[in-house]
Design an enzyme around this catalytic site. Structure first.
Site, mmCIF file in Angstrom:
data_model
loop_
_atom_site.group_PDB
_atom_site.id
_atom_site.type_symbol
_atom_site.label_atom_id
_atom_site.label_comp_id
_atom_site.label_asym_id
_atom_site.label_seq_id
_atom_site.Cartn_x
_atom_site.Cartn_y
_atom_site.Cartn_z
ATOM 1 N N HIS A 47 -5.432 -5.645 -3.065
ATOM 2 C CA HIS A 47 -4.589 -6.840 -3.088
ATOM 3 C C HIS A 47 -3.306 -6.504 -3.828
ATOM 4 C CE1 HIS A 47 -3.370 -11.004 -3.677
ATOM 5 N NE2 HIS A 47 -4.160 -11.253 -2.657
ATOM 6 N N ASP A 84 -11.295 -11.951 1.788
ATOM 7 C CA ASP A 84 -11.627 -11.780 3.202
ATOM 8 C C ASP A 84 -12.881 -10.954 3.433
ATOM 9 O OD1 ASP A 84 -9.541 -13.247 4.254
ATOM 10 O OD2 ASP A 84 -8.152 -11.610 3.872
HETATM 11 N N1 CMC Z 1 -8.183 0.986 1.706
HETATM 12 C C1 CMC Z 1 -7.758 2.197 1.330
HETATM 13 N N2 CMC Z 1 -6.663 2.417 0.559
HETATM 14 C C2 CMC Z 1 -5.981 1.330 0.162
HETATM 15 C C3 CMC Z 1 -6.364 0.023 0.528
HETATM 16 C C4 CMC Z 1 -7.522 -0.134 1.320
HETATM 17 N N3 CMC Z 1 -7.925 -1.336 1.691
HETATM 18 N N4 CMC Z 1 -5.483 -0.870 0.005
HETATM 19 C C5 CMC Z 1 -4.574 -0.146 -0.657
HETATM 20 N N5 CMC Z 1 -4.869 1.181 -0.576
HETATM 21 C C6 CMC Z 1 -4.132 2.281 -1.209
HETATM 22 C C7 CMC Z 1 -2.830 2.564 -0.470
HETATM 23 O O1 CMC Z 1 -2.974 3.546 0.512
HETATM 24 C C8 CMC Z 1 -1.933 3.010 -1.592
HETATM 25 O O2 CMC Z 1 -2.222 4.382 -1.852
HETATM 26 P P1 CMC Z 1 -1.072 5.388 -2.408
HETATM 27 O O3 CMC Z 1 -0.702 4.848 -3.768
HETATM 28 O O4 CMC Z 1 -1.743 6.722 -2.448
HETATM 29 O O5 CMC Z 1 0.075 5.319 -1.424
HETATM 30 C C9 CMC Z 1 -2.400 2.197 -2.808
HETATM 31 O O6 CMC Z 1 -3.766 1.838 -2.522
HETATM 32 C C10 CMC Z 1 -1.599 0.914 -3.023
HETATM 33 O O7 CMC Z 1 -1.564 0.185 -1.789
HETATM 34 P P2 CMC Z 1 -0.300 -0.583 -1.240
HETATM 35 O O8 CMC Z 1 -0.391 -0.707 0.236
HETATM 36 O O9 CMC Z 1 0.939 0.026 -1.805
HETATM 37 O O10 CMC Z 1 -0.523 -1.982 -1.914
HETATM 38 P P3 CMC Z 1 0.088 -3.323 -1.417
HETATM 39 O O11 CMC Z 1 0.095 -4.215 -2.603
HETATM 40 O O12 CMC Z 1 1.367 -3.100 -0.707
HETATM 41 O O13 CMC Z 1 -0.977 -3.819 -0.321
HETATM 42 C C11 CMC Z 1 -2.764 -4.895 0.756
HETATM 43 C C12 CMC Z 1 -1.942 -4.783 -0.537
HETATM 44 C C13 CMC Z 1 -3.670 -6.139 0.642
HETATM 45 C C14 CMC Z 1 -1.835 -5.093 1.957
HETATM 46 C C15 CMC Z 1 -3.623 -3.614 0.920
HETATM 47 O O14 CMC Z 1 -4.506 -3.471 -0.174
HETATM 48 C C16 CMC Z 1 -4.395 -3.603 2.237
HETATM 49 O O15 CMC Z 1 -3.839 -3.221 3.255
HETATM 50 N N6 CMC Z 1 -5.710 -4.030 2.209
HETATM 51 C C17 CMC Z 1 -6.481 -4.147 3.426
HETATM 52 C C18 CMC Z 1 -6.121 -5.423 4.162
HETATM 53 C C19 CMC Z 1 -6.671 -6.659 3.481
HETATM 54 O O16 CMC Z 1 -7.839 -6.722 3.118
HETATM 55 N N7 CMC Z 1 -5.809 -7.684 3.357
HETATM 56 C C20 CMC Z 1 -6.220 -8.984 2.796
HETATM 57 C C21 CMC Z 1 -5.501 -9.302 1.537
HETATM 58 S S1 CMC Z 1 -6.241 -10.702 0.687
HETATM 59 C C22 CMC Z 1 -5.951 -12.036 1.727
HETATM 60 C C23 CMC Z 1 -4.529 -12.393 1.826
HETATM 61 O O17 CMC Z 1 -3.887 -12.635 0.804
HETATM 62 O O18 CMC Z 1 -4.028 -12.521 2.960
#
Ligand code: CMC
Length: 435
Positions: free
Chosen positions: A313, A370
């Site tokens: 998140h 989720d």
């Molecule tokens: N699985 C594997 N690696 C992950 C995941 C995951 N679910 N989420 C983040 N990472 C890694 C990502 O690759 C990155 O690695 P690095 O630092 O080596 O580049 C690091 O963790 C930070 O991730 P980010 O994408 O920079 O973080 P963000 O804040 O931009 O993204 C997120 C947050 C929710 C989009 C992401 O965690 C994600 O894609 N999760 C899966 C989708 C999901 O479950 N979304 C629902 C969110 S909760 C409901 C809502 O609010 O809508």
């Protein structure tokens, strides 16, 4: 305009190249990190800030929802989400978010009565649905018909009139379950069900989704209670992508129906509300406990775009408090219904493995809301394509409350981010013969 009462300090920013300094006010809210007010930065220094994804940018003052991502805390108007999920009801939470305080008995009855009596949609709206293919994704339909509401309810689109703002807010909260259920029924080729005023908000939604004219339908109280809880857990979540979309759309003076349609479009993405659908697809794809390790390794692999849906998140770097409630509710519902879903077993094992995994620990990736919601929704009989639609029904309350707060903020102005331009500098046009 700087909110003088919020300024608690100043911060000096010095340009090392020129030695010039600028004093920036530091503002304090009621709880949470202070913010540096950079609004005078450009006029004082000729420089903008750069923050793609707005990870460290506060875009507004808000008194609705507070998240402490490190501690895993979520408060609506100060009330912890766990208490609201256990003790309140969705419409009471809706009132709280819209109005700032929990309702008295009289206020509660008036609000519930008003929402109940706004649930029907203009009959002509039902002809809109026929324009969609039967296999259209219900989110595509919901986005379209919500936008179309502004063509039906002209008497509540004047955003400068507080009474019209209130009517539009109530209409949206009341009609969203009706539209969502219609989108579902349309995909099945079944007749639409009209709302029933004798039912609660959650019962009514289940009735509109699952009743058929050939049979009597009474919603199972286990399911209607669980539905109410799911709606509470998704009601609002601060300045997330879809809420910021609603605010940005609304900042231009667009009408509330159009703004909520914009929010629905943003919510649909798999990184946001579409994740609950993606979680179930992922669990189905994994299929068996023996393959969990393989998928955790895929998620760890930098060269593989795969992510574990339902994990991570932007704000929570700890357990998402909504996920904890959802996990409990998921077990409760499945137990009470006597359902033994192998996907729940798979989800629990995956959660356990990921929580022990170095990669997930180091990156502070915990299950989010989720991760479990899809399993309950599946047990209720919803297909995966409806999961994000349910999220939209609940989040409409947060979107419209945030929209209303923005419109009523005297400091509100059109949203207009800036950029760091990296394209070509000015050059003369070359006629096609000379290229
Ligand atoms: N699985 C594997 N690696 C992950 C995941 C995951 N679910 N989420 C983040 N990472 C890694 C990502 O690759 C990155 O690695 P690095 O630092 O080596 O580049 C690091 O963790 C930070 O991730 P980010 O994408 O920079 O973080 P963000 O804040 O931009 O993204 C997120 C947050 C929710 C989009 C992401 O965690 C994600 O894609 N999760 C899966 C989708 C999901 O479950 N979304 C629902 C969110 S909760 C409901 C809502 O609010 O809508």
């Amino acid at each position: 305009m700087v909110q003088k009462e919020l300024v608690t300090n100043n911060m000096t920013l010095t340009d090392n190249a020129s030695g010039a300094s600028v004093e920036l006010p530091v503002l304090s809210g009621s709880v949470g990190p202070d913010v540096i007010d950079v609004r005078k930065l450009y006029s004082s220094t000729g420089k903008f800030t750069f923050d793609p994804g707005y990870g460290v940018t506060g875009s507004c003052l808000s008194a609705l929802t507070y998240i402490d991502g490190e501690e895993g805390i979520l408060l609506h108007r100060g009330y912890p989400i766990e208490q609201l999920a256990e003790k309140s009801s969705f419409l009471e939470v809706a009132y709280l978010l819209l109005n700032g305080e929990l309702p008295t008995g009289h206020e509660h009855n008036e609000f519930v009565d008003a929402i109940t009596h706004h649930t029907m949609v203009h009959e002509q709206l039902s002809t809109f649905f026929r324009g969609f293919r039967r296999d259209a994704h219900p989110m595509a339909i919901l986005c379209g018909v919500t936008g179309a509401l502004s063509a039906f309810y002209h008497d509540s689109t004047d955003i400068n009139d507080p009474v019209q703002r209130m009517i539009a807010s109530r209409r949206l909260i009341a009609k969203m379950p009706t539209l969502a259920a219609m989108a579902y029924k349309y995909s099945l080729g079944q007749p639409f069900n009209y709302p029933k005023n004798s039912l609660s908000y959650a019962e009514n939604f289940l009735q509109m989704c699952f009743a058929v004219p050939a049979d009597d339908y009474v919603a199972d109280p286990i399911l209607s209670d669980a539905m109410d809880k799911i709606l509470i857990l998704h009601a609002d979540h601060e300045q997330n992508a879809s809420t910021s979309t609603v605010r940005l759309a609304g900042s231009s003076g667009a009408n509330p129906f159009a703004c909520i349609a914009a929010g629905i479009a943003c919510l649909w993405g798999p990184a946001h509300g579409g994740a609950n659908e993606a979680v179930l697809e992922m669990l189905n794809e994994i299929g068996d406990k023996s393959r969990i390790g393989e998928y955790v390794n895929k998620a760890r692999d930098k060269d593989d775009p795969f992510r574990l849906f339902g994990f991570g998140h932007r704000v929570y770097k700890n357990f998402d408090p909504r996920a904890k409630v959802m996990r409990e509710s998921c077990h409760e519902v499945l137990n009470k219904l006597g359902i033994n879903d192998p996907l729940l077993e798979l989800a629990m094992e995956l959660e356990e493995l990921a929580l022990r995994d170095d990669y997930f620990i180091e990156k502070k990736l915990y299950p989010n809301v989720d991760f479990y919601s899809g399993i309950i929704l599946k047990a209720m009989g919803f297909p995966t394509s409806m999961f994000t639609v349910l999220f939209a029904v609940a989040r409409t309350v947060g979107w419209i409350s945030q929209w209303k707060e923005m419109i009523e903020d005297p400091a509100q102005r059109i949203g207009r981010p800036r950029q760091l331009y990296t394209g070509p500098v000015a050059r003369d046009y070359t006629p096609i013969s000379g290229r």
